[in-house]
Design an enzyme around this catalytic site. Structure first.
Site, short mmCIF file in Angstrom:
data_model
loop_
_atom_site.label_atom_id
_atom_site.label_comp_id
_atom_site.label_asym_id
_atom_site.label_seq_id
_atom_site.Cartn_x
_atom_site.Cartn_y
_atom_site.Cartn_z
N ASP A 68 0.50 -1.20 -0.45
CA ASP A 68 -0.18 0.30 0.18
C ASP A 68 1.10 1.20 0.27
O ASP A 68 1.45 1.39 0.93
CB ASP A 68 -1.10 0.03 0.78
CG ASP A 68 -2.29 -0.84 1.29
OD1 ASP A 68 -2.32 -1.72 0.13
OD2 ASP A 68 -2.86 -1.34 2.09
N ALA A 82 -8.49 -1.16 6.48
CA ALA A 82 -8.38 -2.50 6.58
C ALA A 82 -9.09 -2.61 7.55
O ALA A 82 -9.19 -3.43 8.61
CB ALA A 82 -6.90 -2.70 6.98
N ALA A 83 -9.90 -1.41 8.38
CA ALA A 83 -11.13 -1.86 9.10
C ALA A 83 -11.89 -2.46 9.53
O ALA A 83 -12.08 -3.41 11.20
CB ALA A 83 -11.96 -0.52 9.97
N GLY A 84 -11.95 -2.93 8.52
CA GLY A 84 -12.85 -3.99 8.06
C GLY A 84 -12.62 -5.49 7.69
O GLY A 84 -12.96 -6.32 8.16
N ASP A 85 -11.59 -5.47 7.31
CA ASP A 85 -10.43 -6.66 7.62
C ASP A 85 -9.85 -6.88 9.36
O ASP A 85 -10.07 -8.09 9.32
CB ASP A 85 -9.21 -6.21 6.74
CG ASP A 85 -9.53 -5.86 5.44
OD1 ASP A 85 -10.57 -6.72 4.49
OD2 ASP A 85 -8.58 -5.45 5.05
O1 RIB Z 1 -9.05 -2.90 2.96
C1 RIB Z 1 -8.07 -2.66 2.90
C2 RIB Z 1 -7.27 -2.71 1.94
O2 RIB Z 1 -7.41 -3.14 0.68
C3 RIB Z 1 -5.72 -2.23 1.72
O3 RIB Z 1 -4.28 -3.06 2.70
C4 RIB Z 1 -5.13 -2.89 0.30
O4 RIB Z 1 -4.42 -3.13 -0.29
C5 RIB Z 1 -6.56 -2.88 -0.33
O5 RIB Z 1 -6.49 -4.17 -0.84
#
Ligand code: RIB
Length: 304
Positions: free
Chosen positions: A14, A252-255
């Protein structure tokens, strides 16, 4: 049964720039700080699982380039099983360009690179992992037929299938995939894309969840930022609130939410408790910039 969580998905490098506002079409703007950090929805989710105390193996493709080699080293250093993360010749590692504005909102442009080559054959090769897995966690930055193969294997060995439908595709997801999904975690935009219902309050969240369940999915959790997360229990809508925090960057909050949810479920927590744990983890991640840089460790949740 082992508590292992398999993550199938993307890994990106990123490149993040802070901006006053997100650029409009045709506009050039001067930003502020620039950072490079690890990302990709799949890698973010695997890292979240690991930092929050889960056991995980990641199935992914990287380019055989500097970004890919660096990502593989860092994934391994996180304690993630990377035996099925492949470096691929002749193609670049996935990259994401991310401006983040003053309110913490972002836009993300992904160049998929090697992520687009993750194939059903890669999944078949990783079959031994599935024999030992409790949960399969996936997103939509790798080809859908690959995800279908992974879900089939997970079902064969009795693992729970969790799908984070991000980024939501132009074409509807195949029924065959949705029918194998036990838990789906759309945000409000993705829920609207799947259901045709704009999620604005509890009533519309319930309608969206019911519409998604009619497509064959078991449980639906709609993540709604500061409002928390909507789900249903015994057919009734439940909104599980989250901590109020100062938002720096929602990347990346959802991740983080998905990784945390899977860790809590793998420990036998009930659905509501697992969502509360996931809300806490996500609420910490939005107070920091970046993807991996923002993902919290378990001890931070216990102290929050
Ligand atoms: O969900 C966030 C991610 O979306 C980022 O890290 C970016 O690489 C995309 O995949």
């Amino acid at each position: 049964m082992t508590k292992r969580i398999i993550v199938v998905g993307s890994c990106n490098t990123d490149m993040v720039i802070r901006v006053d506002h997100l650029p409009l079409p045709g506009e050039t703007i001067i930003g502020h700080d620039f950072i490079t950090n690890q990302g990709g929805k799949g890698a973010n989710q695997a890292v979240a699982v690991r930092r929050l105390g889960g056991e995980t193996a990641f199935i992914a493709r990287l380019g055989n380039d500097d970004f890919g080699k660096n990502s593989l080293r860092l994934l391994t250093e996180e304690g993630i099983d990377t035996q099925y993360v492949a470096l691929t010749d002749g193609i670049s590692t996935g990259v994401a360009l991310i401006p983040v504005d003053d309110k913490g909102e972002n836009s993300i442009i992904v160049s998929s690179g090697a992520n687009a080559l993750l194939s059903p054959d890669d999944i078949e090769a990783a079959e031994p992992l599935f024999r030992e897995a409790a949960i399969l966690l996936m997103q939509l930055e790798t080809p859908i037929p690959t995800l279908v193969s992974a879900a089939r294997l997970a079902k064969r060995y009795g693992a729970t299938v969790v799908l984070n439908p991000a980024p939501y595709p132009k074409e509807p997801l195949p029924a065959e995939l949705l029918e194998m999904v036990d838990i789906i975690t759309p945000n409000e935009t993705e829920a609207a894309g799947m259901s045709g219902v704009k999620v604005a309050d509890e009533g519309s969240a319930l309608k969206a969840i019911q519409a998604i369940q009619r497509q064959g999915v078991g449980n639906v959790i709609i993540t709604a930022g500061a409002a928390g997360a909507y789900t249903t229990m015994d057919g009734q809508l439940v909104c599980i609130p989250t901590n109020k925090v100062d938002v720096v960057d929602t990347t990346a909050a959802g991740d983080t939410f998905c990784g945390a949810l899977c860790v809590a479920l793998s420990r036998g927590k009930d659905f509501a408790e697992a969502i509360r744990f996931a809300n806490k983890a996500a609420s910490i991640s939005v107070t920091r910039i970046g993807a991996w840089r923002s993902i919290p460790y378990e001890k931070e949740i216990l102290n929050s």
